[in-house]
Write an enzyme that holds these catalytic residues in place. Sequence first.
Site, PDB file in Angstrom:
ATOM      1  N   GLY A  49      73.230  65.021 -12.334  1.00 49.41           N
ATOM      2  CA  GLY A  49      74.560  64.517 -12.649  1.00 49.41           C
ATOM      3  C   GLY A  49      75.063  63.546 -11.592  1.00 49.41           C
ATOM      4  O   GLY A  49      75.676  62.520 -11.906  1.00 49.41           O
ATOM      5  N   THR A  50      74.800  63.880 -10.340  1.00 50.36           N
ATOM      6  CA  THR A  50      75.269  63.021  -9.249  1.00 50.36           C
ATOM      7  C   THR A  50      74.672  61.622  -9.371  1.00 50.36           C
ATOM      8  O   THR A  50      75.372  60.618  -9.232  1.00 50.36           O
ATOM      9  CB  THR A  50      74.903  63.637  -7.893  1.00 50.36           C
ATOM     10  OG1 THR A  50      75.557  64.896  -7.777  1.00 50.36           O
ATOM     11  CG2 THR A  50      75.332  62.747  -6.745  1.00 50.36           C
ATOM     12  N   HIS A  81      71.115  71.324 -15.722  1.00 46.76           N
ATOM     13  CA  HIS A  81      71.177  72.723 -15.300  1.00 46.76           C
ATOM     14  C   HIS A  81      72.527  73.378 -15.587  1.00 46.76           C
ATOM     15  O   HIS A  81      72.708  74.561 -15.336  1.00 46.76           O
ATOM     16  CB  HIS A  81      70.788  72.865 -13.824  1.00 46.76           C
ATOM     17  CG  HIS A  81      71.814  72.412 -12.851  1.00 46.76           C
ATOM     18  ND1 HIS A  81      72.621  73.289 -12.166  1.00 46.76           N
ATOM     19  CD2 HIS A  81      72.176  71.172 -12.448  1.00 46.76           C
ATOM     20  CE1 HIS A  81      73.427  72.603 -11.368  1.00 46.76           C
ATOM     21  NE2 HIS A  81      73.176  71.323 -11.512  1.00 46.76           N
ATOM     22  N   CYS A 109      87.011  79.255   3.422  1.00 45.12           N
ATOM     23  CA  CYS A 109      85.784  79.839   3.974  1.00 45.12           C
ATOM     24  C   CYS A 109      84.587  79.641   3.062  1.00 45.12           C
ATOM     25  O   CYS A 109      83.469  79.884   3.459  1.00 45.12           O
ATOM     26  CB  CYS A 109      85.986  81.316   4.241  1.00 45.12           C
ATOM     27  SG  CYS A 109      87.052  81.591   5.639  1.00 45.12           S
ATOM     28  N   SER A 168      74.471  66.885 -16.960  1.00 45.37           N
ATOM     29  CA  SER A 168      73.493  67.496 -16.072  1.00 45.37           C
ATOM     30  C   SER A 168      72.798  68.639 -16.788  1.00 45.37           C
ATOM     31  O   SER A 168      73.458  69.494 -17.373  1.00 45.37           O
ATOM     32  CB  SER A 168      74.209  68.004 -14.822  1.00 45.37           C
ATOM     33  OG  SER A 168      73.348  68.837 -14.091  1.00 45.37           O
ATOM     34  N   THR A 177      58.645  57.619 -12.319  1.00 47.94           N
ATOM     35  CA  THR A 177      57.864  58.291 -13.359  1.00 47.94           C
ATOM     36  C   THR A 177      58.700  59.392 -14.007  1.00 47.94           C
ATOM     37  O   THR A 177      59.382  60.156 -13.320  1.00 47.94           O
ATOM     38  CB  THR A 177      56.578  58.876 -12.749  1.00 47.94           C
ATOM     39  OG1 THR A 177      55.825  57.796 -12.224  1.00 47.94           O
ATOM     40  CG2 THR A 177      55.758  59.616 -13.796  1.00 47.94           C
ATOM     41  N   GLN A 223      80.609  69.195 -16.998  1.00 43.97           N
ATOM     42  CA  GLN A 223      81.093  70.537 -17.350  1.00 43.97           C
ATOM     43  C   GLN A 223      81.426  70.668 -18.833  1.00 43.97           C
ATOM     44  O   GLN A 223      81.642  71.777 -19.325  1.00 43.97           O
ATOM     45  CB  GLN A 223      82.330  70.897 -16.516  1.00 43.97           C
ATOM     46  CG  GLN A 223      82.066  71.061 -15.038  1.00 43.97           C
ATOM     47  CD  GLN A 223      81.133  72.221 -14.706  1.00 43.97           C
ATOM     48  OE1 GLN A 223      80.849  73.083 -15.549  1.00 43.97           O
ATOM     49  NE2 GLN A 223      80.629  72.248 -13.488  1.00 43.97           N
TER      50      GLN A 223
END
Lengths: 386, 277
Positions: free
Chosen positions: A71-72, A200, A324, A198, A236, A178
């Site tokens: 996707g990126t 995955h 975090c 994407s 490829t 998404q």
Amino acid sequence: MNTIYLDNNATTAVAPAVLEEMLPYLKDLYGNPSSMHTFGGQLGSTIREARAKVAALLGAEPEEIIFTSCGTESDNTAIMSALEIYPHKRHVITTRVEHPAVYSFCKHLARKGYRVTYIPVDSKGRLNMDAFYKALDDDTAIVSVMYANNETGVIFPVEEIGTVLRERDILFHTDAVQAVGKIPLDTRTLPIDMLSLSGHKLHAPKGIGVLYVRKGTRFYPYIIGGHQEHGRRAGTENIASIIALGKACELAAENLETEGTYLSRLRDKLEAALLRRSPDARINGDTEHRLPNTTNISFEYVEGEAILLRLDEYGICASSGSACTSGSLEPSHVLRAMGVPFTAMHGSIRFSLSRYNTEEEIDKVIETLPPIIKELRMLSPYGRCT
Amino acid sequence: MWEYTQKVKDFFLHPRNVGEIENPDAVGEVGSITCGDALKLTLKIDKDTNRIIDAKFQTFGCASAIASSSALTELVKGKTLDDALKLTNKDIADFLGGLPEAKMHCSVMGKEALEAAIAGYKGEAKPPESGERIVCKCFEVTEDKIRKVIIENHLTTVDEVTNYTKAGGGCGACIPDLEAILRDIWSVKPVAERPKEPKKLTNLQKIALIQDVLEKEIRPRLQADGGDLELLDVEGHKVIVALRAMCVACPMGGVTIKGIEEKLRELVSGDIVVEER
């Protein structure tokens, strides 16, 4: 301990039928479709079939599909293409809540001297359309707005944006990573020029993506080399993953309607029960326009990483927008853009479901999470607030 | 995912000494909900022996913040105030078998709460934020704290300072201030005056660096004006180049060569001489 995987906006399980379909191309059929011999060359037709399946899910023509590595890459390619085609235009518009694949790329462009406008959102994560209209000018090369937000699931008014841009003759790219496979999406009626997806995120493996480029849209490649993908993306072909993505798109198209209903029922059940059982909890995002599989809930006065690691003890996988867990010391840029209060920002938990989740799993989370929240609040000096 | 030791996980999942002592003799409160972690430490102190006879904590924060707070209470119980004050944030981290670098600020928070509690008990508490210079506005970190943590933990880079104090981890506007504080403490010369690492390059490294500088820094600028340049050879400190395209006829060629030399001296080695062939 069984894993209860509720982090499907991060990545999904490869569907068994997808794995089965791709395996021969990792074992015996390892040829290169560019070869002259039958052994390799015969793979060209299998790629064609896969391309047609991907196109069908999007209501697109096969030649509008470019396979990429993720996707990126698709996102970067779309934006760079516009800037290459219109070198005199130096302005890019995006949003403050984009995925880093677009957001960080735009920051990079700003460092290179481009002007970037980040459209703000309101407290429910909805785009400020006034700001969008004001940002448009003759210098705008491309607008990149995500179809649905990965953290909150909020769906953006892509149709309205595209309609305006078409009138103004400005390129429009949407990061639909998404959305594809979760909600119906038809490029025949949607006024978009480019779209990223994407593999995955829809039960294909990692390492495969697509950039849809509407016929008639000017395009400049990002990865340059061989003639693959009609010279629009060199390298490829990742045959096995292309086959896998074709199958995954076929499955998604078959299940789209029923799956959406199933997921939103489970999601709503989870959400309602968690809010009922935990005081001082709130939903982040616009519940009216949202992906069926996503919920983002803030539990005030507790910290997200602590919640995740307690859930981890029960095999429950989710994610958080807390500082975090963000890899930096700041909480999620999406929640900050929405102005979520700090008391709630650090305790945000995202659950994202897939077709493989069961009602029993949801019940298990409903039973497990509220006591965790209660216990962590008792640990917290702010616990007495509740 | 963070790599926590078994002991961190244990102290997070089964924290010792949770809660608030009733009628405590000393209270230390640090952090805030805005910053993402906060700790309230309460102590019971035997007045005759100045010994900490009980310690409890309440923490809002991540797993390592909770584990560090709990570890702190275990470490101080039974200690005299003087001995307790000798504890460092490293002692807390070591007790837990270590913390991830980026989480060291959790151990610093424990140490701060302890100091605040004991200072309050002794009546030495400073009036809150009295004229103290706040360096990092995002996380409200004072210069005093930054200096103290740098010296106690021998920190030398901004990244380390961020890991230990969170300062610089938000908008990043204070990073130049942090650099200045580091320079001041370790009296390192400002970066601009000297190359960062004046270590000797091998010939291979030197040639590679010269090529890199020419490719990324020099050629794009020449090309922008229709010129170009080719690297022909490197002999010791002598870099031999040829000007190409528009540069060939350019009367400013000599200036260009001088400019290239300056850039290479700055970025590669101070003794470089550029010759045109």
